[in-house]
Write a protein that holds these residues in place. Structure first.
Motif, PDB file in Angstrom:
ATOM      1  N   TRP A   1       0.865  -1.185   0.031  1.00  0.00           N
ATOM      2  CA  TRP A   1       0.031  -0.085   0.073  1.00  0.00           C
ATOM      3  C   TRP A   1       0.755   1.314  -0.206  1.00  0.00           C
TER       4      TRP A   1
ATOM      5  N   ASP B   1      -7.795   1.161  -0.766  1.00  0.00           N
ATOM      6  CA  ASP B   1      -9.002   1.083  -1.354  1.00  0.00           C
ATOM      7  C   ASP B   1     -10.033   1.674  -0.604  1.00  0.00           C
TER       8      ASP B   1
ATOM      9  N   HIS C   1      -5.007  -7.836  -1.506  1.00  0.00           N
ATOM     10  CA  HIS C   1      -5.794  -7.150  -2.472  1.00  0.00           C
ATOM     11  C   HIS C   1      -7.316  -7.616  -2.631  1.00  0.00           C
TER      12      HIS C   1
ATOM     13  N   LEU D   1      -8.305   4.364  -3.949  1.00  0.00           N
ATOM     14  CA  LEU D   1      -8.347   3.611  -5.159  1.00  0.00           C
ATOM     15  C   LEU D   1      -9.701   3.473  -5.932  1.00  0.00           C
TER      16      LEU D   1
ATOM     17  N   ARG E   1     -18.326  -8.208 -10.499  1.00  0.00           N
ATOM     18  CA  ARG E   1     -17.683  -6.703 -10.119  1.00  0.00           C
ATOM     19  C   ARG E   1     -19.051  -5.590 -10.440  1.00  0.00           C
TER      20      ARG E   1
ATOM     21  N   LYS F   1     -10.325   3.666 -12.144  1.00  0.00           N
ATOM     22  CA  LYS F   1     -10.129   2.359 -12.470  1.00  0.00           C
ATOM     23  C   LYS F   1     -11.236   1.706 -13.234  1.00  0.00           C
ATOM     24  N   HIS F   2     -11.186   0.610 -13.897  1.00  0.00           N
ATOM     25  CA  HIS F   2      -9.918  -0.060 -14.374  1.00  0.00           C
ATOM     26  C   HIS F   2      -9.979   0.394 -15.753  1.00  0.00           C
TER      27      HIS F   2
ATOM     28  N   ARG G   1      -9.601 -12.189 -15.757  1.00  0.00           N
ATOM     29  CA  ARG G   1      -9.582 -10.836 -16.071  1.00  0.00           C
ATOM     30  C   ARG G   1      -8.301 -10.321 -16.253  1.00  0.00           C
TER      31      ARG G   1
ATOM     32  N   MET H   1      -5.977   4.153 -12.690  1.00  0.00           N
ATOM     33  CA  MET H   1      -5.456   2.544 -12.639  1.00  0.00           C
ATOM     34  C   MET H   1      -5.674   1.825 -13.763  1.00  0.00           C
TER      35      MET H   1
ATOM     36  N   TYR I   1      -6.201  -5.107 -15.765  1.00  0.00           N
ATOM     37  CA  TYR I   1      -5.281  -6.573 -16.147  1.00  0.00           C
ATOM     38  C   TYR I   1      -5.248  -6.694 -17.355  1.00  0.00           C
TER      39      TYR I   1
ATOM     40  N   ASP J   1      -3.030  -1.916 -12.149  1.00  0.00           N
ATOM     41  CA  ASP J   1      -3.941  -2.802 -10.934  1.00  0.00           C
ATOM     42  C   ASP J   1      -2.904  -3.571 -10.465  1.00  0.00           C
ATOM     43  N   TRP J   2      -3.331  -3.943  -9.085  1.00  0.00           N
ATOM     44  CA  TRP J   2      -2.334  -5.046  -8.325  1.00  0.00           C
ATOM     45  C   TRP J   2      -1.947  -6.216  -9.056  1.00  0.00           C
TER      46      TRP J   2
ATOM     47  N   SER K   1     -11.704  -6.372  -2.964  1.00  0.00           N
ATOM     48  CA  SER K   1     -10.846  -5.429  -2.629  1.00  0.00           C
ATOM     49  C   SER K   1     -11.581  -4.344  -2.079  1.00  0.00           C
TER      50      SER K   1
ATOM     51  N   GLU L   1     -16.166  -9.637  -6.440  1.00  0.00           N
ATOM     52  CA  GLU L   1     -14.644  -9.376  -7.316  1.00  0.00           C
ATOM     53  C   GLU L   1     -14.079 -10.993  -7.418  1.00  0.00           C
TER      54      GLU L   1
HETATM   55  C1  BGC Z   1      -8.577  -4.856  -7.765  1.00  0.00           C
HETATM   56  C2  BGC Z   1      -8.449  -3.077  -7.777  1.00  0.00           C
HETATM   57  C3  BGC Z   1      -7.995  -2.847  -6.152  1.00  0.00           C
HETATM   58  C4  BGC Z   1      -6.622  -3.561  -5.911  1.00  0.00           C
HETATM   59  C5  BGC Z   1      -6.112  -3.324  -4.774  1.00  0.00           C
HETATM   60  C6  BGC Z   1      -7.047  -5.394  -7.589  1.00  0.00           C
HETATM   61  O1  BGC Z   1      -7.257  -6.740  -7.320  1.00  0.00           O
HETATM   62  O2  BGC Z   1      -8.837  -5.028  -9.131  1.00  0.00           O
HETATM   63  O3  BGC Z   1      -9.560  -2.411  -7.990  1.00  0.00           O
HETATM   64  O4  BGC Z   1      -7.996  -1.558  -6.026  1.00  0.00           O
HETATM   65  O5  BGC Z   1      -6.675  -4.956  -6.157  1.00  0.00           O
HETATM   66  O6  BGC Z   1      -6.588  -3.810  -3.729  1.00  0.00           O
END
Ligand code: BGC
Length: 754
Positions: free
Chosen positions: A28, A45, A59, A106, A120, A153-154, A164, A197, A200, A232-233, A350, A415
């Motif tokens: 973070w 987030d 995440h 985020l 999502r 995002k995204h 994804r 952001m 993926y 994105d993470w 997340s 998610e």
């Molecule tokens: C999600 C993002 C989120 C990030 C951080 C990812 O898996 O797609 O929306 O901000 O993780 O948690």
């Protein structure tokens, strides 16, 4: 206020220090450079509240985060159609971030709801890019008013969870521009989110995290974006390609591996150091914007809980009311369903907030009325619990009205994976039917992040869609059910009868490698409207306890150039007995026939508070983009000359008032004649039309037979057939030579130059 020169600061940094700033320190935080006193800052987030984690970061919402306030999720807030409300909510979240020392939150997430199945969807605003863009813009302006950054995002075309991280979204330029990118475009240009952001997925075969077209051409060059892009993470595929394309920050930490790659790429001459310098400078600008505006804020959870309730009251959508709502406090009501006691108010993953308290409908209802309760169903597994159901039926029978709190359990949408169908748990559907058999006065209160099939819709008297309404959802539900608040939410998406009706049905979620967006721009109501297909509830639909009358629609001109602005005014009056808020929806319908367009598209809206009997004039504007489509031929927005209808509608399927406007295009579409140019194209161009008409006249004289043949193919039919005929075909049918065709082509091109 410190005056900073971040460019100069970058010059002081070593290559290694610069590369180190391009990835996170951990889950973070950005990295600090102690030698130069560059601080590390935290991102968290998001989007509908603060999910600040300690050192056990993840995440997917697995580990706990600090106690915070869960506001209604995006699927609900978009239904408010209320920009000011979103700004107010954003500002509260911004203040929470200041209090908790979080520099960037985020979100918001603006991806288009292409299919009701996307796991999502609860985090996304709408199937309509105008609405999604406006609501996102308002949210960002709110958060950033407290000098806390957002991360829209995204980016982009991440409309499903299935694969994804690798799947390629195969989309036409037109659909990308008009639907999928448009939801980002307005907020990026007008609210200037500090960060973007990237998603993926791949878009047309290129990972968003390393797509120069997406991150540089569109985002930076066309939209003038000045913040930084973070991944994105775990979205980084090739770090060096990423930084070249415009991905400044990799999140989370790369464990130093990718920093080394960046250093090496500069040393090898594969990556220009100026590109790295610019990336670092952009990151520093955002870091210092926060650091230099650090406030001593307080996270006032009780205050924000109240705001959360208010936002939900303005967002929930009353879908059906056969004179049953609002309820009287004296009415004997049975609240049935686990969600009355333990509401589902947010989605998994997340965005999961650790709510400091939860207001459930049962406790809230008991404060004002005498209510009985029965659990009715369980969510551990989807089987009818006969004992629970029998208790619920008894409670319903003994009451004057049954209010069923139902919806989707966590497992049904989250998610990380998509839904496989659009149904509610069958045990809940069964319960609703059982209750309806004994109690004619039944109301359903829904808790879900995405539409559900409603086989019982005709059997119940009321349906209130709460969506995933945040931690105060129970308070909001009771206030709406008992008329302390007047419903004013309108659907931000269509609720189809069946999943199979949805335009993406045959192509969702694709084969794992690719997903083809075959429906093009015909997403949501743009499709259902075009097909004239009945739906359960249309986009924009929503009832109220009062009534509104619309009149006096006026346009400030009847003709205009596509570069002009049109001002639209309309009167709206509260003709009922209760104060309320009307959502004035303005649609544009392209009637030029130039190309295949949706029947109508939302292009503006306004939410207006009205006391009983009060009337207000609402003013809205429309500009070039309100009338334009994206024309791939010229890679630009284009308004064809001709007539458009400007419509005030109750929802996407019901026009209340309409006025016409004639648009004149100022864009000339480049036109070059070649052997396959058709007669029709030439006849529609004023410069070539006279010569072609003359030539056709001659042709008609030659081929125009007499008697029976003349009746079989009339002159009009002939003209229509010729419309699609390429010039080269004249050799076969008009007896001219290839050379003569070439001469004609050259002659016509000369006419175009004149
Ligand atoms: C999600 C993002 C989120 C990030 C951080 C990812 O898996 O797609 O929306 O901000 O993780 O948690």
């Amino acid at each position: 206020m410190i005056k900073r020169d971040n460019k100069a600061l970058v010059k002081e940094m070593t290559l290694e220090e610069k590369a180190s700033l391009c990835s996170g320190a951990d889950f973070w935080h950005t990295k600090a450079v102690e030698r130069l006193q560059i601080p590390a800052v935290m991102v968290s987030d998001g989007p509908h509240g603060l999910r600040k984690q300690d050192d056990k970061g993840d995440h997917l919402g697995i580990n706990d985060s600090i106690k915070a306030v869960c506001f209604p999720t995006a699927c609900a807030t978009a239904c408010s159609f209320d920009r000011e409300l979103l700004t107010e909510m954003g500002a509260a979240i911004g203040e929470e971030c200041q209090a908790e020392d979080v520099s960037v939150i985020l979100g918001p997430a603006v991806n288009i709801k292409r299919s009701p199945l996307c796991g999502r969807n609860f985090e996304y605003f709408s199937e309509d890019p105008y609405l999604a863009g406006q609501i996102a813009k308002a949210h960002i302006q709110g958060v950033q008013s407290r000098h806390v950054g957002t991360s829209i995002k995204h980016f982009a075309a991440n409309n499903q969870e299935y694969r994804r991280m690798s799947c390629s979204s195969e989309i036409s330029q037109q659909a990308l521009r008009e639907i999928y990118l448009a939801a980002f475009e307005t907020p990026v240009k007008e609210a200037k989110p500090k960060t973007v952001m990237c998603s993926y997925n791949q878009i047309n075969g290129v990972f968003a995290s390393e797509d120069p077209w997406l991150l540089d051409e569109v985002l930076r060059k066309e939209w003038g974006y000045e913040g930084y892009v973070m991944s994105d993470w775990g979205a980084v595929n090739d770090r060096v390609n990423g930084i070249k394309a415009g991905l400044e920050l990799e999140m989370p930490s790369s464990g130093g591996q990718n920093d080394e790659k960046i250093v090496q790429a500069v040393k090898d001459g594969v990556l220009k150091e100026e590109v790295l310098d610019e990336a670092v400078c952009r990151i520093l600008n955002v870091i210092y914007d926060y650091v230099d505006h650090k406030e001593d804020a307080v996270f006032d959870m009780e205050r924000d809980h109240k705001l959360s309730a208010k936002v939900e009251e303005e967002s929930a959508v009353l879908l059906k009311n056969d004179e049953i709502l609002p309820l009287k406090k004296e009415t004997k009501a049975a609240f049935i369903g686990l969600f009355a006691k333990k509401p589902r108010f947010q989605g998994g993953g997340s965005s999961h907030i650790n709510s400091f308290k939860i207001a459930d409908a049962l406790s809230e209802g008991e404060k004002i009325a005498s209510i009985t309760y029965a659990q009715g169903y369980d969510i551990k597994e989807d089987v009818v619990d006969e004992k629970l159901e029998a208790e619920a039926v008894e409670a319903a029978k003994a009451a004057e009205v049954a209010v069923l709190f139902v919806g989707l359990p966590d497992l049904f949408e989250s998610e990380g994976y998509d839904r496989s169908h659009m149904r509610m748990p069958q045990c809940q559907n069964h319960l609703i039917e059982a209750v309806c058999k004994v109690q004619p006065n039944t109301i359903v209160v829904l808790h879900n992040g995405s539409p559900v099939e409603m086989p019982w819709a005709g059997d119940v008297k009321g349906i209130l869609e709460m969506y995933l309404g945040g931690q105060a959802v129970g308070e909001a539900a009771v206030n709406l059910l008992y008329g302390k608040a007047n419903p004013s939410g309108h659907l931000a998406e269509t609720i189809p009868f069946h999943l199979e009706d949805n335009p993406s049905y045959l192509n969702f979620p694709g084969d794992g490698k690719t997903v083809k967006y075959q429906e093009g721009i015909f997403v949501g109501y743009r499709y259902y409207g075009k097909k004239n297909m009945p739906v359960r509830y249309p986009f924009g639909y929503g009832l109220s306890y009062t009534t509104y009358a619309y009149s006096n629609l006026k346009l400030d001109k009847t003709r205009m150039k596509d570069t002009d602005t049109l001002t639209v005014t309309v009167d709206v009056e509260n003709t009922g007995a209760m104060a309320g808020k009307a959502v004035v929806q303005l649609y544009v319908s392209d009637q030029t026939g130039y190309s295949n367009r949706p029947v109508r598209e939302l292009k503006n809206f306004e939410k207006v508070a009205l006391q009983p009997g009060e009337k207000k004039t609402v003013t809205m504007t429309l500009n070039k983009r309100s009338f334009a489509g994206y024309l791939e031929e010229i890679s630009d927005w284009y308004v064809p000359s001709g007539s458009f209808a400007v419509q005030i509608a109750a929802h996407a399927n019901e026009v209340l008032l309409e006025e016409k406007i004639v648009l004149e295009s100022t864009t000339e579409i480049p036109f070059t004649v070649h052997r396959n140019t058709t007669i029709g194209e030439l006849l529609r161009n004023p410069k070539t039309a006279p010569a072609v008409k003359e030539q056709m006249q001659k042709t008609m004289e030659v081929i125009g037979g007499e008697g029976a043949s003349n009746e079989a193919i009339t002159e009009e039919m002939n003209l229509q057939m010729m419309d699609s005929m390429p010039l080269r075909a004249m050799r076969s049918f008009n007896g001219i030579t290839n050379e003569q065709v070439d001469e004609m082509v050259a002659g016509l091109n000369q006419m175009l130059q004149s």
